[in-house]
Scaffold this active site. Sequence first.
Site, PDB file in Angstrom:
ATOM      1  N   TYR A 133       0.868  -1.178   0.000  1.00 31.52           N
ATOM      2  CA  TYR A 133       0.000   0.000   0.000  1.00 31.52           C
ATOM      3  C   TYR A 133       0.900   1.221   0.000  1.00 31.52           C
ATOM      4  O   TYR A 133       1.878   1.277   0.765  1.00 31.52           O
ATOM      5  CB  TYR A 133      -0.890  -0.009   1.252  1.00 31.52           C
ATOM      6  CG  TYR A 133      -1.753   1.223   1.406  1.00 31.52           C
ATOM      7  CD1 TYR A 133      -2.907   1.388   0.633  1.00 31.52           C
ATOM      8  CD2 TYR A 133      -1.419   2.230   2.307  1.00 31.52           C
ATOM      9  CE1 TYR A 133      -3.694   2.526   0.770  1.00 31.52           C
ATOM     10  CE2 TYR A 133      -2.205   3.371   2.446  1.00 31.52           C
ATOM     11  CZ  TYR A 133      -3.343   3.510   1.677  1.00 31.52           C
ATOM     12  OH  TYR A 133      -4.113   4.634   1.814  1.00 31.52           O
ATOM     13  N   ASP A 181       9.811   2.125  -0.115  1.00 30.46           N
ATOM     14  CA  ASP A 181       8.757   2.824   0.622  1.00 30.46           C
ATOM     15  C   ASP A 181       8.917   2.493   2.105  1.00 30.46           C
ATOM     16  O   ASP A 181       8.490   1.449   2.580  1.00 30.46           O
ATOM     17  CB  ASP A 181       7.368   2.432   0.102  1.00 30.46           C
ATOM     18  CG  ASP A 181       6.285   3.269   0.781  1.00 30.46           C
ATOM     19  OD1 ASP A 181       6.609   3.989   1.749  1.00 30.46           O
ATOM     20  OD2 ASP A 181       5.120   3.199   0.355  1.00 30.46           O
ATOM     21  N   LYS A 198       5.464   8.207   8.654  1.00 31.51           N
ATOM     22  CA  LYS A 198       4.863   7.935   9.962  1.00 31.51           C
ATOM     23  C   LYS A 198       5.751   8.278  11.169  1.00 31.51           C
ATOM     24  O   LYS A 198       5.485   9.249  11.867  1.00 31.51           O
ATOM     25  CB  LYS A 198       4.418   6.488  10.011  1.00 31.51           C
ATOM     26  CG  LYS A 198       3.467   6.192   8.842  1.00 31.51           C
ATOM     27  CD  LYS A 198       2.632   4.996   9.008  1.00 31.51           C
ATOM     28  CE  LYS A 198       1.692   4.852   7.826  1.00 31.51           C
ATOM     29  NZ  LYS A 198       0.358   4.452   8.127  1.00 31.51           N
TER      30      LYS A 198
HETATM   31  N1  PMP Z   1       3.258   3.899   2.105  1.00 32.05           N
HETATM   32  C1  PMP Z   1       3.106   2.953   3.052  1.00 32.05           C
HETATM   33  C2  PMP Z   1       4.061   1.793   3.086  1.00 32.05           C
HETATM   34  C3  PMP Z   1       2.081   3.040   3.981  1.00 32.05           C
HETATM   35  O1  PMP Z   1       1.946   2.079   4.902  1.00 32.05           O
HETATM   36  C4  PMP Z   1       1.199   4.146   3.932  1.00 32.05           C
HETATM   37  C5  PMP Z   1       0.066   4.327   4.923  1.00 32.05           C
HETATM   38  N2  PMP Z   1      -0.301   3.242   5.641  1.00 32.05           N
HETATM   39  C6  PMP Z   1       1.398   5.105   2.923  1.00 32.05           C
HETATM   40  C7  PMP Z   1       2.447   4.954   2.037  1.00 32.05           C
HETATM   41  C8  PMP Z   1       0.498   6.298   2.819  1.00 32.05           C
HETATM   42  O2  PMP Z   1       0.714   7.171   3.873  1.00 32.05           O
HETATM   43  P1  PMP Z   1      -0.373   8.250   4.301  1.00 32.05           P
HETATM   44  O3  PMP Z   1      -1.510   7.505   4.908  1.00 32.05           O
HETATM   45  O4  PMP Z   1       0.355   9.131   5.269  1.00 32.05           O
HETATM   46  O5  PMP Z   1      -0.765   8.981   3.085  1.00 32.05           O
END
Ligand code: PMP
Length: 436
Positions: free
Chosen positions: A143, A247, A275
Amino acid sequence: MQSLKKSIEKHKLAAQSIPLGVNSNFRYWGPEDTRYISHGKGTYIWDVDENRYIDYRLGYGPVILGHADDRVDEAVYAAMKNGQTFAMSIPLEQQAAQKIVAMCPGVEKVRFANSGTEATMHALRLARAYAGREKFIMFEGQYHGMHDNVMFATTVGEGDSYKSSRRDPVSFAVSSGIPSQLKDLAILLPFNDVEILERVVKSSGHEIAAILVEPLLGNAGGINPSAEWLPSIRKICDEHGIVMIMDEVKTGFRIAKGGAQELYGVQGDLATYAKSMGNGYPVAAFGGKSEIMDLIGQGVAHGGTFAGNSVGMAAANATLDILMNTDALKSIEKQGKKLQDAITEVLQPSGLPLSFSGHPSMFMFWFSEKAPTEYREWMEMDHEIYITLSYEMVKRGVMPEPDSREPFFLCASLSDEDIAETASVMQDSLKIALNK
Ligand code: PMP
């Protein structure tokens, strides 16, 4: 017995002006169960009915130190008093950038954003510009946020009827409203399968700008990369002029000071963070090799009214200072191992098979002899007991995410007493889950 009276009232009211009454679809647990939170402190959150929970969701990862950490909050208050958004730069940006460059191997330059979505969107654009190609590869179960480019999954649904071949997964948009043309640009392949990746890159590598990988598959319960997985991606990218994007939105500043790139010793060309870098404040970053990052300003767009705002930058500086200069991450890891031991002690006598995946700071346990190694294995597992178990735990004041694709997240405030309470609540909840 937990009362949710006020949460239910708040939800009803909210649903009049907010679709589903929530601001992220993942927060909707139905009209009777959607919690409204009044506050958090350390490892705990309280809902508006004053039920207290040991929080293992931690906002899906960001709260690395604990909710409302005084050190971070003080830094934010101080910055707030001077104003937030100037459409000009502030010194805090350089300071935070310097810390990220110092902590994260492979990151030579960095730009800021406000969410993981923004970070992956910008990184992907930059990779496409650098490579002069449009397609990219990502892996099943990953994701990357809410921008159209990445909102695809394969037709792996419940049961066999929706299953396309592992060798040639068929993808679909996970939301209405996504232009169908984008589907051809996103190639989804199974995680941890070097042979399939090599075959696809061999035939169409010249069209592929980027391989976008979650180094530890944190959106499928924390599936571990095999020993050869990340080094193979690195090698394939080098051989074919493809940009490797790590990521690290979930893994960054959590599984090691320098994230997965430090822990696994493999560096991407670009990496994305969000995060844990702000302990819950909205702040994100993407960075990597100067050669690629310097394209920003040479024809590649990046910006944002709130990019580098003082609240996010103060939070990032304070959080990164603590993570860099204390053993907070080591102690989270230690508590994570203790929690895993406590879970094993509770679950083993049931005779159910048990395995773990992920890192002690973000892990999942599985009622299975072997943890999944790719998303298709997750799909094939029976999740019934886990779902019931976790909802029963929530009712008793311990909050894991009932969807096992979200790992248990730990913060630096989790004490031995919290672990003991978790084990005791799990024990009571297990009886109910097994008798259902
Ligand atoms: N990349 C990863 C690996 C994530 O886990 C997430 C959110 N869970 C995102 C991108 C997107 O981040 P955001 O919710 O801050 O837009």
